[in-house]
Design a protein around this motif. Structure first.
Motif, mmCIF file in Angstrom:
data_model
loop_
_atom_site.group_PDB
_atom_site.id
_atom_site.type_symbol
_atom_site.label_atom_id
_atom_site.label_comp_id
_atom_site.label_asym_id
_atom_site.label_seq_id
_atom_site.Cartn_x
_atom_site.Cartn_y
_atom_site.Cartn_z
ATOM 1 N N UNK A 75 -54.026 28.154 11.429
ATOM 2 C CA UNK A 75 -53.943 29.125 12.535
ATOM 3 C C UNK A 75 -53.052 28.546 13.642
ATOM 4 N N UNK A 76 -53.225 27.259 13.922
ATOM 5 C CA UNK A 76 -52.358 26.626 14.919
ATOM 6 C C UNK A 76 -50.886 26.774 14.513
ATOM 7 N N UNK A 77 -50.638 26.696 13.201
ATOM 8 C CA UNK A 77 -49.251 26.730 12.712
ATOM 9 C C UNK A 77 -48.561 28.063 12.971
ATOM 10 N N UNK A 78 -49.313 29.166 13.090
ATOM 11 C CA UNK A 78 -48.660 30.468 13.321
ATOM 12 C C UNK A 78 -48.703 30.867 14.809
ATOM 13 N N UNK A 79 -49.246 30.004 15.651
ATOM 14 C CA UNK A 79 -49.376 30.335 17.074
ATOM 15 C C UNK A 79 -48.037 30.307 17.784
ATOM 16 N N UNK A 80 -47.842 31.260 18.697
ATOM 17 C CA UNK A 80 -46.659 31.182 19.566
ATOM 18 C C UNK A 80 -46.902 30.125 20.629
ATOM 19 N N UNK A 81 -48.167 30.013 21.043
ATOM 20 C CA UNK A 81 -48.547 28.978 22.004
ATOM 21 C C UNK A 81 -49.885 28.405 21.556
ATOM 22 N N UNK A 82 -49.961 27.072 21.528
ATOM 23 C CA UNK A 82 -51.213 26.399 21.195
ATOM 24 C C UNK A 82 -51.572 25.550 22.410
ATOM 25 N N UNK A 83 -52.809 25.664 22.880
ATOM 26 C CA UNK A 83 -53.127 24.887 24.071
ATOM 27 C C UNK A 83 -54.597 24.924 24.414
ATOM 28 N N UNK A 84 -54.896 24.430 25.622
ATOM 29 C CA UNK A 84 -56.285 24.470 26.095
ATOM 30 C C UNK A 84 -56.493 25.736 26.911
ATOM 31 N N UNK A 85 -57.715 25.924 27.417
ATOM 32 C CA UNK A 85 -58.040 27.180 28.108
ATOM 33 C C UNK A 85 -57.116 27.425 29.300
ATOM 34 N N UNK A 86 -56.824 26.364 30.050
ATOM 35 C CA UNK A 86 -55.990 26.541 31.245
ATOM 36 C C UNK A 86 -54.572 26.948 30.856
ATOM 37 N N UNK A 87 -53.995 26.224 29.902
ATOM 38 C CA UNK A 87 -52.615 26.527 29.477
ATOM 39 C C UNK A 87 -52.536 27.952 28.930
ATOM 40 N N UNK A 88 -53.534 28.348 28.149
ATOM 41 C CA UNK A 88 -53.492 29.680 27.537
ATOM 42 C C UNK A 88 -53.763 30.770 28.571
ATOM 43 N N UNK A 89 -54.593 30.480 29.586
ATOM 44 C CA UNK A 89 -54.826 31.465 30.658
ATOM 45 C C UNK A 89 -53.520 31.726 31.395
ATOM 46 N N UNK A 90 -52.800 30.643 31.698
ATOM 47 C CA UNK A 90 -51.525 30.796 32.413
ATOM 48 C C UNK A 90 -50.548 31.612 31.571
ATOM 49 N N UNK A 91 -50.510 31.337 30.286
ATOM 50 C CA UNK A 91 -49.613 32.057 29.376
ATOM 51 C C UNK A 91 -49.944 33.543 29.379
ATOM 52 N N UNK A 92 -51.247 33.833 29.234
ATOM 53 C CA UNK A 92 -51.676 35.236 29.161
ATOM 54 C C UNK A 92 -51.194 36.002 30.384
ATOM 55 N N UNK A 93 -51.230 35.328 31.545
ATOM 56 C CA UNK A 93 -50.859 36.004 32.788
ATOM 57 C C UNK A 93 -49.350 36.246 32.869
ATOM 58 N N UNK A 94 -48.564 35.454 32.160
ATOM 59 C CA UNK A 94 -47.109 35.537 32.355
ATOM 60 C C UNK A 94 -46.354 36.159 31.172
ATOM 61 N N UNK A 95 -47.067 36.547 30.131
ATOM 62 C CA UNK A 95 -46.384 36.982 28.909
ATOM 63 C C UNK A 95 -45.729 38.353 29.004
ATOM 64 N N UNK A 96 -44.594 38.455 28.345
ATOM 65 C CA UNK A 96 -43.927 39.744 28.254
ATOM 66 C C UNK A 96 -44.189 40.290 26.831
#
Ligand code: SF4
Length: 311
Positions: A38-59
């Motif tokens: 599952x990690x291998x197909x991720x566009x972003x792999x990270x911890x809760x903080x990194x993924x929260x930031x990503x979610x907020x900024x994604x297009x």
């Protein structure tokens, strides 16, 4: 290709996920504890903080969150205009259910004037009652920001709360929640691992018990672990005290280091519910949509945004 009810497998499954991802304008966010496939197909792999930031900024129109329920819920709070999907509806964090909003309201009444900090591993309703949200990556910073004249109520993880407030002089009330995975790791496990690998550094997650953290050479969030291994000399041996999926992530970052699990018992069954076929089904059927009622989301967003400002 038409598959009917028989899911594709192997490379075909990965190709189908990629195709559906484009069709849906979707992005796949994957927590560090997920299976390697599952990690291998991720566009972003990270911890809760990194993924929260990503979610907020994604297009993107759709976020597929490969993790547990509270993570997808946090993404839905931060990206209300996007469709957030959790591939396995039952994937939940037991610790997040250990403090309810009603209980937090009660403790606020019992401790008037206190500042409530809730770990991101909590429900949206609980976050809505908090002054600050935090992750294991920024909990220490958040706690430091709160003046020592204030009492802190830290929920739901007593162990993370104890680790980040141990030097604090002001009053601290710790909620009695815990991660059922990290709590399994004991000082005895660490001592035995050190006996077998005396030259190895011990790196553990702050969801472990305080005495385990005090035995370790490095205490770090999963994002912090990734940063630390990037700094270590080639050939360093590390005893890892966190969910076993983390070793896949660290190995990808620094394949020239050696990783030894502190215990083979550190498996989060909820994090391991998601397989590639679930990601494919999620994109195909647009399930399972995670939403948060607007009034709860607005209040929870405040505590999350206060956290993002600090870290
Ligand atoms: S590892 Fe622990 S804190 Fe993380 S999702 Fe699993 S039960 Fe929750």
């Amino acid at each position: 290709m038409e598959y009917g009810h028989i899911p594709p497998s192997g490379e075909e499954l990965v190709k189908e996920i990629e195709r559906l991802k484009k069709e849906r304008n979707a992005v796949i966010l994957v927590h560090n504890y997920q299976f390697e496939e599952v990690q291998a197909i991720g566009d972003f792999v990270g911890d809760s903080l990194e993924l929260s930031r990503k979610a907020a900024s994604l297009d993107a129109d759709v976020i597929v969150f490969c993790g547990v329920h509270f993570m997808a819920e946090t993404a839905a709070i931060l990206a209300p205009d996007k469709t957030v999907l959790l591939p396995v509806a039952a994937a939940d964090c037991p610790m997040a259910r250990m403090a309810t909003a009603q209980e937090i309201r009660r403790i606020k009444e019992e401790h008037p004037g206190s500042v409530v900090v809730t770990y991101v591993n909590s429900t949206a309703e609980t976050k809505a009652e908090a002054d600050y949200c935090c992750t294991s990556a920024n909990a220490a910073k958040i706690v430091q920001k709160i003046g020592e004249d204030k009492e802190i109520v830290f929920a739901p993880d007593q162990h993370l709360g104890e680790w980040v407030t141990q030097a604090r002089r002001g009053n601290v009330t710790l909620w009695p929640g815990y991660c059922p995975v990290h709590v399994r790791l004991t000082v005895d496990d660490i001592e035995k691992a050190r006996e077998r690998h005396p030259d190895a550094l011990v790196m553990v997650h702050p969801e472990c018990r305080l005495d385990v953290c005090q035995e370790a050479d490095i205490v770090a969030s999963t994002g912090g672990m990734v940063r630390r291994v990037k700094e270590l000399p080639a050939g360093t041996r590390l005893i890892i005290g966190t969910e076993l999926g983390m070793i896949s992530r660290l190995r990808r970052e620094r394949p020239d280091l050696e990783y030894i699990p502190a215990s083979n018992d550190l498996v989060c069954t909820d994090m391991k519910m998601t397989r590639l076929v679930n990601v494919w089904e999620a994109l195909r059927d647009m399930k399972h949509r995670i939403t948060v009622p607007p009034e709860t989301a607005a209040r929870a967003r405040l505590s999350i945004e206060r956290m993002l400002e600090v870290s």
